[in-house]
Design an enzyme around this catalytic site. Sequence first.
Site, mmCIF file in Angstrom:
data_model
loop_
_atom_site.group_PDB
_atom_site.id
_atom_site.type_symbol
_atom_site.label_atom_id
_atom_site.label_comp_id
_atom_site.label_asym_id
_atom_site.label_seq_id
_atom_site.Cartn_x
_atom_site.Cartn_y
_atom_site.Cartn_z
ATOM 1 N N CYS A 281 -49.385 17.987 31.007
ATOM 2 C CA CYS A 281 -49.617 17.689 32.397
ATOM 3 C C CYS A 281 -50.690 16.882 32.606
ATOM 4 O O CYS A 281 -50.854 15.742 32.888
ATOM 5 C CB CYS A 281 -49.637 18.841 33.248
ATOM 6 S SG CYS A 281 -48.235 20.217 32.968
HETATM 7 N N1 SAJ Z 1 -59.462 22.249 30.469
HETATM 8 C C1 SAJ Z 1 -60.938 22.046 30.273
HETATM 9 N N2 SAJ Z 1 -61.690 22.536 31.515
HETATM 10 C C2 SAJ Z 1 -61.352 23.318 32.650
HETATM 11 C C3 SAJ Z 1 -60.131 23.385 32.604
HETATM 12 C C4 SAJ Z 1 -58.838 22.844 31.791
HETATM 13 O O1 SAJ Z 1 -61.383 21.447 29.581
HETATM 14 O O2 SAJ Z 1 -62.110 23.705 33.248
HETATM 15 C C5 SAJ Z 1 -58.635 21.891 29.459
HETATM 16 C C6 SAJ Z 1 -58.049 22.827 28.829
HETATM 17 O O3 SAJ Z 1 -58.462 23.308 27.740
HETATM 18 C C7 SAJ Z 1 -56.626 22.033 28.501
HETATM 19 C C8 SAJ Z 1 -56.571 20.855 29.480
HETATM 20 O O4 SAJ Z 1 -57.817 20.971 30.133
HETATM 21 O O5 SAJ Z 1 -56.694 21.424 27.237
HETATM 22 C C9 SAJ Z 1 -55.734 21.274 30.743
HETATM 23 O O6 SAJ Z 1 -55.603 22.753 30.925
HETATM 24 P P1 SAJ Z 1 -55.105 23.073 32.547
HETATM 25 O O7 SAJ Z 1 -56.118 24.525 32.661
HETATM 26 O O8 SAJ Z 1 -55.260 22.316 33.426
HETATM 27 O O9 SAJ Z 1 -53.366 24.019 31.886
HETATM 28 P P2 SAJ Z 1 -52.454 22.992 32.157
HETATM 29 O O10 SAJ Z 1 -52.376 21.593 31.170
HETATM 30 O O11 SAJ Z 1 -51.173 24.020 31.414
HETATM 31 O O12 SAJ Z 1 -52.121 22.812 33.647
HETATM 32 C C10 SAJ Z 1 -51.087 23.519 34.127
HETATM 33 C C11 SAJ Z 1 -50.918 22.600 35.468
HETATM 34 N N3 SAJ Z 1 -49.714 23.207 36.209
HETATM 35 C C12 SAJ Z 1 -48.825 22.260 36.680
HETATM 36 O O13 SAJ Z 1 -49.055 21.038 36.449
HETATM 37 C C13 SAJ Z 1 -47.524 22.871 37.333
HETATM 38 C C14 SAJ Z 1 -52.129 22.515 36.559
HETATM 39 O O14 SAJ Z 1 -51.636 22.173 37.530
HETATM 40 C C15 SAJ Z 1 -52.544 24.098 36.450
HETATM 41 O O15 SAJ Z 1 -53.827 23.909 37.621
HETATM 42 C C16 SAJ Z 1 -52.985 24.649 35.282
HETATM 43 O O16 SAJ Z 1 -51.787 24.776 34.528
HETATM 44 C C17 SAJ Z 1 -53.583 25.966 35.548
HETATM 45 O O17 SAJ Z 1 -54.291 26.214 36.316
HETATM 46 O O18 SAJ Z 1 -53.420 26.789 34.540
#
Ligand code: SAJ
Length: 440
Positions: A281
């Site tokens: 995403c």
């Molecule tokens: N990450 C960081 N630092 C952060 C947060 C994330 O480096 O502070 C990295 C994570 O390790 C990962 C990537 O970014 O590699 C994405 O992480 P994510 O927490 O955004 O998780 P995703 O990719 O599963 O995003 C999903 C998304 N959901 C949808 O699109 C419906 C996002 O909108 C959500 O906010 C996120 O999950 C969530 O909050 O878990």
Amino acid sequence: MTGQNSTAPHRELLLEKIRSRNARVGVVGLGYVGLPLAVEFAGAGFHVTGIDVSSRKVDQINTGLSYVQDIPSSEVRRLVDKGLLHATTEFSAISELDTINIAVPTPLRKTKDPDMSFVVAAAQAVARHIHPGLLVILESTTYPGTTEELLLPMFEASGLKAGRDFFLCFSPERVDPGNPKFHTRNIPKVVGGLTPACTEVGAAFYSMALETVVAVSNTVVAEMVKLLENTFRMINIGLVNELAVMCHRMNINVWEVIDAAATKPFGFMPFYPGPGLGGHCIPIDPFYLSWKSKQAGIEARFIELAGHINGDMPRYVVSRIQDALNDQAKSLKNSRIHVLGVAYKRDIDDVRESPALDVIHLLLQRGASVSYSDPYVPELRLDSVALQAQPLSAAASCDCAVILTDHRAFDYDALVRTAPLIFDTRNALRGRTDSHILRL
Ligand code: SAJ
């Protein structure tokens, strides 16, 4: 008949079917978005037909098996046994359905351009079987304008008119796999239609199975909502990654800075630095927006810049490992590096776009030997290399252990006791001050 009352026959009949739960619901694409949606509507008492090109997925559902982590097989089996859920690979089923949700992948090409092939294939199948009174809702994350510019002409080529004969909406998926608190039912659902009648029917549809429906004025707004949500994350992660590089150079503990800033009770939301941006995403959705804005003549500079910063983090992590070994008079070449965690984020098994893959690739390229531990990922395939997950004890015989994904399952006490040098990119060892622990 013209104007609003020209929609009356189909609109009223469809609303009645929806409200009486007699509408025959269809979901195209039975992945981590489509299957939970199908289960939600079947659980609300609708007859749901899941449609997927994968006969394996179809067979698993029809035998009462779930392949999606948040949906228990017992729930699938219960709904299948009650005759409320069944799956097929036959798109001709659409001709018997009243509503269709399309939840298929929207990846990026290598050129960072949108790959709409899955959406086009699904829409073509819907167009072949479109009929008066059908509600079609696209849920796949995509650039603003997709529903109106790409899907509408395909459907109206039948001679049917959107908003009068059939109804067309966009509704962004907000599924967060593994989230213990938020599920399909209790995540507010944004929906925008091509016409007010479309929005009305789409909102009525979702309100029969989901707790909160947020109707917006059209499909473009609904498409843009999702892109804002995920671009917001990607850019803020880029901000803290750049801050981490700055803080290291200025000998400031970025983790302590963020934790203290997070005490601000308003106007701030913490994000944390890491080895890069993974998942299907966050690294992808913003480029659907920048691609479209470029067509409108506007450079999406924030997105491009954050993309460069996040994309450079694997290289930066390897340079920090090299510096740490160098301080021990060791070269990276021929050193043994043990990686903890290769999934793209903690406590899941998904390695799509995981920055760990880039870090491992760069380490191997520079002549290091690499092993890894990850309780969720038993084996890893990189270009020409296949690695098997090792027990954490392998860290005792490495030159440097690197935490890339902070799975809760790791025994961090054992790691600190046995590894000679640790580089922690996730602050998993928060608060420990042992001299052999280095942080991003
Ligand atoms: N990450 C960081 N630092 C952060 C947060 C994330 O480096 O502070 C990295 C994570 O390790 C990962 C990537 O970014 O590699 C994405 O992480 P994510 O927490 O955004 O998780 P995703 O990719 O599963 O995003 C999903 C998304 N959901 C949808 O699109 C419906 C996002 O909108 C959500 O906010 C996120 O999950 C969530 O909050 O878990």
